[in-house]
Design an enzyme around this catalytic site. Sequence first.
Site, PDB file in Angstrom:
ATOM      1  N   TRP A  55     -28.713 -33.924  11.500  1.00 44.55           N
ATOM      2  CA  TRP A  55     -27.864 -35.115  11.591  1.00 44.55           C
ATOM      3  C   TRP A  55     -28.582 -36.324  10.980  1.00 44.55           C
ATOM      4  CZ3 TRP A  55     -25.897 -37.147  17.039  1.00 44.55           C
ATOM      5  CH2 TRP A  55     -24.888 -38.082  16.834  1.00 44.55           C
ATOM      6  N   HIS A  63     -41.055 -30.360  12.361  1.00 45.54           N
ATOM      7  CA  HIS A  63     -40.916 -30.344  13.828  1.00 45.54           C
ATOM      8  C   HIS A  63     -42.291 -30.404  14.492  1.00 45.54           C
ATOM      9  CE1 HIS A  63     -36.708 -29.579  13.798  1.00 45.54           C
ATOM     10  NE2 HIS A  63     -36.770 -28.333  13.406  1.00 45.54           N
ATOM     11  N   ARG A 121     -33.874 -35.638  22.100  1.00 46.42           N
ATOM     12  CA  ARG A 121     -32.631 -35.298  22.807  1.00 46.42           C
ATOM     13  C   ARG A 121     -32.997 -34.844  24.203  1.00 46.42           C
ATOM     14  NH1 ARG A 121     -28.461 -30.645  20.535  1.00 46.42           N
ATOM     15  NH2 ARG A 121     -26.610 -31.341  21.664  1.00 46.42           N
ATOM     16  N   PHE A 133     -19.993 -35.098  13.584  1.00 52.01           N
ATOM     17  CA  PHE A 133     -20.144 -33.657  13.807  1.00 52.01           C
ATOM     18  C   PHE A 133     -19.046 -32.873  13.063  1.00 52.01           C
ATOM     19  CE2 PHE A 133     -19.164 -29.806  16.211  1.00 52.01           C
ATOM     20  CZ  PHE A 133     -20.406 -29.177  16.188  1.00 52.01           C
ATOM     21  N   ARG A 150     -22.824 -26.138  16.482  1.00 52.63           N
ATOM     22  CA  ARG A 150     -22.222 -25.435  17.621  1.00 52.63           C
ATOM     23  C   ARG A 150     -21.232 -26.317  18.383  1.00 52.63           C
ATOM     24  NH1 ARG A 150     -23.509 -24.564  22.832  1.00 52.63           N
ATOM     25  NH2 ARG A 150     -24.917 -26.335  22.656  1.00 52.63           N
ATOM     26  N   GLY A 185     -22.384 -30.030  19.375  1.00 60.07           N
ATOM     27  CA  GLY A 185     -22.745 -31.410  19.046  1.00 60.07           C
ATOM     28  C   GLY A 185     -22.342 -32.419  20.111  1.00 60.07           C
TER      29      GLY A 185
HETATM   30  N1  LIG Z   1     -23.431 -34.865  13.080  1.00 55.57           N
HETATM   31  C1  LIG Z   1     -23.827 -34.341  14.217  1.00 55.57           C
HETATM   32  N2  LIG Z   1     -23.403 -34.865  15.407  1.00 55.57           N
HETATM   33  C2  LIG Z   1     -23.799 -34.337  16.573  1.00 55.57           C
HETATM   34  N3  LIG Z   1     -24.609 -33.260  16.689  1.00 55.57           N
HETATM   35  C3  LIG Z   1     -25.053 -32.702  15.533  1.00 55.57           C
HETATM   36  C4  LIG Z   1     -24.700 -33.207  14.266  1.00 55.57           C
HETATM   37  N4  LIG Z   1     -25.301 -32.423  13.329  1.00 55.57           N
HETATM   38  C5  LIG Z   1     -25.993 -31.485  13.987  1.00 55.57           C
HETATM   39  N5  LIG Z   1     -25.842 -31.637  15.310  1.00 55.57           N
HETATM   40  C6  LIG Z   1     -26.359 -30.787  16.386  1.00 55.57           C
HETATM   41  O1  LIG Z   1     -27.780 -30.773  16.397  1.00 55.57           O
HETATM   42  C7  LIG Z   1     -28.234 -29.503  16.920  1.00 55.57           C
HETATM   43  C8  LIG Z   1     -29.147 -28.851  15.926  1.00 55.57           C
HETATM   44  O2  LIG Z   1     -30.363 -29.560  15.944  1.00 55.57           O
HETATM   45  P1  LIG Z   1     -31.300 -29.709  14.687  1.00 55.57           P
HETATM   46  O3  LIG Z   1     -30.534 -30.170  13.519  1.00 55.57           O
HETATM   47  O4  LIG Z   1     -32.448 -30.551  15.135  1.00 55.57           O
HETATM   48  O5  LIG Z   1     -31.763 -28.238  14.424  1.00 55.57           O
HETATM   49  S1  LIG Z   1     -33.040 -27.770  13.607  1.00 55.57           S
HETATM   50  O6  LIG Z   1     -34.123 -27.717  14.599  1.00 55.57           O
HETATM   51  O7  LIG Z   1     -33.344 -28.710  12.551  1.00 55.57           O
HETATM   52  O8  LIG Z   1     -32.722 -26.430  13.106  1.00 55.57           O
HETATM   53  C9  LIG Z   1     -26.967 -28.698  17.197  1.00 55.57           C
HETATM   54  O9  LIG Z   1     -26.613 -29.005  18.549  1.00 55.57           O
HETATM   55  P2  LIG Z   1     -25.698 -28.064  19.492  1.00 55.57           P
HETATM   56  O10 LIG Z   1     -24.316 -28.112  18.904  1.00 55.57           O
HETATM   57  O11 LIG Z   1     -25.748 -28.693  20.840  1.00 55.57           O
HETATM   58  O12 LIG Z   1     -26.299 -26.706  19.468  1.00 55.57           O
HETATM   59  C10 LIG Z   1     -25.993 -29.318  16.209  1.00 55.57           C
HETATM   60  O13 LIG Z   1     -24.641 -29.082  16.505  1.00 55.57           O
END
Ligand SMILES: Nc1ncnc2c1ncn2[C@@H]1O[C@H](COP(=O)(O)OS(=O)(=O)O)[C@@H](OP(=O)(O)O)[C@H]1O
Length: 297
Positions: free
Chosen positions: A56, A110, A132, A231, A259, A261
């Site tokens: 994100w 990370h 988070r 998202f 998934r 978000g």
């Molecule tokens: N735009 C936006 N808005 C809200 N949430 C978002 C967005 N983009 C990515 N996500 C959610 O971020 C989770 C993935 O985390 P990361 O991007 O840090 O993953 S990684 O570690 O880099 O692979 C994963 O969270 P969950 O959906 O709770 O599993 C993603 O859905």
Amino acid sequence: MELKCLVWDQCNKKLHLSELLQCIMRVVVHFPLKSVSALHWGNIVCKNLIFSGTTWIQEIVDMIQHDGDIEKCKRATTYLRHPFIEWVLPGPFSLELAEAMPSPRTLKTHLPVQLVPPSFWEQKCKIIYVARNAKDSLVSYYHFHRMNKNMPEPGTWEEFLEKFMAGQVLWGCWYDHVKGWWEAKENHCILYLFYEDLKEDPKHEIQKVLQFLEKDLENEVLDKIIHHTTFEIMKDNRMANYTFQPPAVMDHSISPFMRKGTVGDWKNHFTMAQNEKFDEDYRQKMARTNLAFRMEL
Ligand SMILES: Nc1ncnc2c1ncn2[C@@H]1O[C@H](COP(=O)(O)OS(=O)(=O)O)[C@@H](OP(=O)(O)O)[C@H]1O
């Protein structure tokens, strides 16, 4: 606990980064700490976090750096736009990609604060850390393990919960990670953001990023960035949603990378007993910090 000691012991002995990471993350990394330190990174913006909205903030930063030009931000996949420095991917090696890019480059990592290459500090790189809340990070991480075939088997939800609390997961202990970066921001150029704040008020948080990156954009462009990085829009963006990965690497039919978000999905996973145990353990591990998270909005 064991993992934490391992990290510190080996850091003190100045072992190669590759050796450290093999122990900690069970991945093979080909560049030793020395060569990373020797690089001239220039003015880099990098993101350091653990399953907390990396993708994100990457999209937000890319949109800012390209003045809200969506087509430019679709030039390549997330992996190629922002080299993931500690991860070895098929194709061009992340470090080579990074070296070929002009400054300011945006990198992804990370790594916990104690493992970041010293050159990051020496070169005064700008770092954006998105944290988070532990429960949603854990849930998201669990599903990521299920769908990503490069990750170790998570086991059952109950088993993964225990591993998370014990810090026996890739990139180490969540509690130490968030606290380490929280403390580091006192002495370094770090913008520490929270996923929950981004979710609640993206405009306000993106304005912080703009200020941090010393960028000034029209209100109209800012609105465009907010929209493009929601998202729902990112879930449909092939350059950001990781569907570019073959199913043998990421199987989105098991659980999509994008998934849910949301904030508070942990309530659909924790039993009451698990929640009580987690809270008690959390209180102890987070007792000596003023770092506070919101578990719901
Ligand atoms: N735009 C936006 N808005 C809200 N949430 C978002 C967005 N983009 C990515 N996500 C959610 O971020 C989770 C993935 O985390 P990361 O991007 O840090 O993953 S990684 O570690 O880099 O692979 C994963 O969270 P969950 O959906 O709770 O599993 C993603 O859905």
